[in-house]
Design a protein around this motif. Structure first.
Motif, PDB file in Angstrom:
ATOM      1  N   PHE A 113     109.161  60.018  64.660  1.00  0.00           N
ATOM      2  CA  PHE A 113     108.758  59.809  66.058  1.00  0.00           C
ATOM      3  C   PHE A 113     107.284  60.142  66.261  1.00  0.00           C
ATOM      4  N   GLN A 114     106.683  59.497  67.253  1.00  0.00           N
ATOM      5  CA  GLN A 114     105.382  59.942  67.729  1.00  0.00           C
ATOM      6  C   GLN A 114     105.595  61.356  68.275  1.00  0.00           C
ATOM      7  N   ALA A 115     104.859  62.324  67.766  1.00  0.00           N
ATOM      8  CA  ALA A 115     105.189  63.744  67.925  1.00  0.00           C
ATOM      9  C   ALA A 115     105.485  64.131  69.373  1.00  0.00           C
ATOM     10  N   GLY A 116     106.709  64.601  69.591  1.00  0.00           N
ATOM     11  CA  GLY A 116     107.120  65.130  70.884  1.00  0.00           C
ATOM     12  C   GLY A 116     107.525  64.106  71.914  1.00  0.00           C
ATOM     13  N   ASN A 117     107.229  62.813  71.672  1.00  0.00           N
ATOM     14  CA  ASN A 117     107.464  61.789  72.691  1.00  0.00           C
ATOM     15  C   ASN A 117     108.930  61.615  73.047  1.00  0.00           C
ATOM     16  N   ASP A 432     109.364  69.586  61.720  1.00  0.00           N
ATOM     17  CA  ASP A 432     109.799  68.317  62.305  1.00  0.00           C
ATOM     18  C   ASP A 432     110.784  68.428  63.453  1.00  0.00           C
ATOM     19  N   GLY A 433     111.412  69.592  63.657  1.00  0.00           N
ATOM     20  CA  GLY A 433     112.447  69.650  64.676  1.00  0.00           C
ATOM     21  C   GLY A 433     112.715  71.054  65.157  1.00  0.00           C
ATOM     22  N   LEU A 434     113.622  71.153  66.134  1.00  0.00           N
ATOM     23  CA  LEU A 434     113.972  72.422  66.757  1.00  0.00           C
ATOM     24  C   LEU A 434     115.343  72.880  66.270  1.00  0.00           C
ATOM     25  N   GLU A 435     115.656  74.163  66.483  1.00  0.00           N
ATOM     26  CA  GLU A 435     116.916  74.683  65.963  1.00  0.00           C
ATOM     27  C   GLU A 435     118.129  74.169  66.725  1.00  0.00           C
ATOM     28  N   ASP A 436     117.903  73.548  67.910  1.00  0.00           N
ATOM     29  CA  ASP A 436     119.038  72.945  68.612  1.00  0.00           C
ATOM     30  C   ASP A 436     119.322  71.524  68.128  1.00  0.00           C
ATOM     31  N   GLY A 437     118.594  71.060  67.105  1.00  0.00           N
ATOM     32  CA  GLY A 437     118.837  69.751  66.519  1.00  0.00           C
ATOM     33  C   GLY A 437     117.899  68.664  66.975  1.00  0.00           C
ATOM     34  N   ARG A 438     117.156  68.891  68.050  1.00  0.00           N
ATOM     35  CA  ARG A 438     116.242  67.854  68.536  1.00  0.00           C
ATOM     36  C   ARG A 438     115.086  67.645  67.559  1.00  0.00           C
ATOM     37  N   VAL A 439     114.755  66.371  67.358  1.00  0.00           N
ATOM     38  CA  VAL A 439     113.690  65.995  66.424  1.00  0.00           C
ATOM     39  C   VAL A 439     112.381  65.862  67.188  1.00  0.00           C
ATOM     40  N   ILE A 440     111.337  66.483  66.679  1.00  0.00           N
ATOM     41  CA  ILE A 440     110.000  66.372  67.275  1.00  0.00           C
ATOM     42  C   ILE A 440     109.237  65.209  66.663  1.00  0.00           C
ATOM     43  N   SER A 441     109.288  65.086  65.355  1.00  0.00           N
ATOM     44  CA  SER A 441     108.554  64.010  64.658  1.00  0.00           C
ATOM     45  C   SER A 441     109.418  63.441  63.534  1.00  0.00           C
ATOM     46  N   GLY A 442     109.391  64.090  62.379  1.00  0.00           N
ATOM     47  CA  GLY A 442     110.174  63.629  61.244  1.00  0.00           C
ATOM     48  C   GLY A 442     109.729  64.342  59.985  1.00  0.00           C
ATOM     49  N   VAL A 443     110.539  64.255  58.959  1.00  0.00           N
ATOM     50  CA  VAL A 443     110.197  64.889  57.688  1.00  0.00           C
ATOM     51  C   VAL A 443     109.031  64.155  57.031  1.00  0.00           C
TER      52      VAL A 443
END
Length: 651
Positions: A113-117, A432-443
């Motif tokens: 993902f485009q970071a955080g979008n 790349d992500g948060l501990e609740d599972g949400r993805v910020i960007s990617g590996v």
């Protein structure tokens, strides 16, 4: 192969794709810049009008211009966005995916993902595909891709096209698609604004079935403006530059931390006396023996070779600055002989003469100035850049593009430098992500490069990390005792760099790792980190924080930065910016305003201050005019005017 069918009209091209593969379309698109916007938008518009079409788009990094989440942000961004992106078609499916307006017959799945979008977009979070960059092709093909679309640069003779910004997956994808037992279509959209790069990126036109080519409708390239480099970023970049070794290999990522490294590396090359003075003032050799053992302090006589999945604009500046100049060759015997010093790579008296490459990249995206520089390269300079398959760059063991022996020979003294969001005291990295599972960007390729650093003799993985972040009006540590998600597991821990120094974690015991990371954490969080580690039995119960660790505070950092030369030597935008001076002033003020109003108390204080803002000076009035708040009408605009004035005066 047959000459591709050429179209000037995107809708006619879509007609042919549907006639060729039917109405069940799984469209594979390149990561980032290489998306053919006219073709994609026409296909998506057709699916919007015709619900019998089932369109599944698989891709990564669908780029969109920012819009702003508040009235003030939108006022600030609107003229800037119009100036940078006004002539570029917006990626329609991406905007609709972001705003949850995709029709029922269209799905979008991305692996980056485009970071955080899309952090709070449940639909896209559900469709996210988690994969390493080197596995992306396999995992995308498993989606049943039957159409690919690619932006390409035409050559002058009309015989070839260049994948230019995105050979990363496409070089491998085209033959894989051709081998499928079902009907497929390969679509290329030409654009003269895209720089033509040869070597592996150049393909015959016949590799594509359909060509959408109409110079009258060519559009500028989507750009990613330079972000400001803070004093903290510059210190991180400087420490990282101490780890680079002459005749080595370099990989870096996008963003201000990568740009900071490039700036300090160029300083080491161009003004080594000043760089050495900073090195001594920071006592790098005494405090961080890993820099003395694995790095160097001298200019680059042999130079570096770039091997990076993303060719960031910094590599061009390193090329211009005489740093990116170590040539590698496509013959393992020759490369090994060069490494042993038996053959001069600059000589014309060896079988690879004139074929040396200083940069292997998989994709690129960057500021407009970067694209201009690529266009301006001479033929000889252009030949030194080889945009190629990500499986060549990120994987030692993929034999389709270069064997393992060749890659090892080319990648001597490798430094793979990547940024992260968080690091835990056991050395695991969160990027790349948060501990609740949400993805910020990617590996992406980060795991690939970290793992490769442990496979290559003489290589190191360097993770760059800001020690703190601001959230909800509170300062938080980015070094944590533990976290419920990781991108890089602790068994691959290596080197971590913050603005407070360098932690060498490779091969160290858990206690040594914990203490090395606490030593480069912000001092305000060191006692809690130590207590957690001691409670877990990872650090001796009688260990006490040394006095010099307590110097890790912003005030001491600011003092170090000024001693280094401040913004005179380490400017916020060393490689230029697309923002005007007024926009830089306003941007800084609005960023600080957003931070101060992150809490209810902060908002109330700001509102009260706005009410008493009073008259604006001529300079302030000019800045207000940029936001169309110089002549406010209504209570809302008057309040915004007061907030801006307060922010400008505070900053």
């Amino acid at each position: 192969m047959a000459e591709p069918v050429s179209y000037q009209d995107a809708d006619q091209c879509v007609d042919q794709v549907i006639a060729q593969v039917g109405k069940n379309i799984t469209l594979g698109l390149p990561l980032g810049l290489g998306k053919p916007l006219r073709f994609v938008n026409a296909l998506y518009a057709r699916a919007q009008r015709d619900p019998s079409i089932k369109l599944h788009i698989v891709t990564a990094l669908s780029l969109l211009a920012p819009v702003g989440s508040s009235s003030l942000e939108r006022r600030f961004l609107a003229p800037f966005v119009e100036r940078l992106y006004g002539d570029i078609p917006e990626l329609a499916y991406a905007r609709d995916a972001q705003t949850n307006r995709l029709p029922d017959n269209v799905t979008v799945a991305e692996f980056f993902f485009q970071a955080g979008n899309l952090k709070n977009n449940t639909d896209q979070q559900r469709h996210y595909i988690c994969t390493n960059y080197t596995h992306a092709l396999r995992d995308l093909m498993a989606q049943g891709i039957n159409v690919i679309g690619q932006l390409v640069a035409p050559d002058e003779r009309g015989e070839a096209v260049s994948l230019s910004c995105n050979p990363d997956l496409t070089l491998d994808l085209i033959p894989r698609l051709r081998a499928q037992p079902y009907a497929t279509a390969c679509v290329a959209e030409t654009n003269q604004h895209l720089p033509y790069l040869g070597n592996d990126a150049a393909l015959p036109r016949t590799d594509f079935d359909l060509l959408l080519e109409n110079p009258d409708t060519d559009y500028p390239l989507f750009s990613a403006p330079q972000t400001p480099i803070s004093s903290e970023d510059h210190l991180i970049g400087f420490y990282a530059s101490c780890l680079l070794k002459d005749a080595g290999t370099l990989q870096i990522g996008i963003g201000s931390l990568g740009a900071a490294l490039v700036h300090s590396t160029l300083l080491r090359q161009r003004d080594n006396a000043r760089w050495q003075a900073v090195h001594q003032d920071l006592r790098v050799a005494q405090r961080f023996p890993v820099a003395e053992q694995w790095g160097d302090t001298q200019p680059f006589s042999q130079g570096l070779y770039g091997c990076s999945e993303m060719m960031v604009d910094g590599f061009i500046y390193l090329m211009e600055g005489g740093v990116l100049k170590r040539q590698v060759f496509a013959d393992a015997d020759l490369q090994e002989a060069i490494n042993r010093g038996e053959i001069d790579p600059e000589s014309s008296d060896h079988p690879g003469a004139g074929q040396g490459v200083v940069m292997h990249g998989g994709f690129y995206v960057g500021p407009r100035r970067f694209y201009d520089k690529l266009h301006e390269l001479s033929d000889a300079e252009r030949a030194r850049i080889n945009m190629t398959s990500v499986n060549f760059i990120n994987d030692l063991y993929d034999h389709r593009f270069g064997d393992q022996r060749l890659k090892v020979a080319q990648r001597q003294h490798a430094r793979f430098i990547n940024s992260s969001m968080l690091c835990t005291l056991d050395g695991a990295v969160v990027s790349d992500g948060l501990e609740d599972g949400r993805v910020i960007s990617g590996v992406g390729g980060q795991y690939n490069f970290v793992a490769m650093a442990h496979e290559l003799s003489g290589a190191r993985s360097v993770i760059t990390l800001r020690s703190t972040r601001e959230a909800g009006g509170e300062t938080l540590s980015n070094i944590l005792f533990s976290y419920g998600h990781c991108t890089i597991p602790r068994h691959l821990r290596d080197i971590v760099v913050t603005e407070y120094g360098i932690a060498d974690l490779r091969g160290r015991s858990d206690e040594q790792v914990c203490l090395a990371l606490i030593a480069i954490a912000d001092a305000r969080f060191q006692p809690e980190l130590l207590a957690r580690a001691q409670d877990a039995g990872k650090v001796a119960a009688d260990f006490e924080i040394p006095a010099h660790w307590r110097d890790n505070i912003p005030e001491q950092l600011a003092q170090h930065f000024e001693q280094m030369g401040g913004e005179q030597v380490f400017p916020r935008f060393p490689f230029g910016t697309d923002f005007t001076d007024d926009e830089l002033t306003l941007g800084k003020a609005l960023k600080q305003l957003k931070a101060r109003t992150a809490t209810r108390r902060g908002k109330l204080k700001a509102l009260l201050g706005a009410l008493g803002a009073g008259r604006a000076t001529d300079a302030e009035q000019s800045l207000l005019a940029r936001l169309e708040l110089d002549r406010p009408t209504g209570w809302g605009e008057r309040l915004e005017r007061g907030l801006v004035l307060q922010a400008l005066r505070s900053s």
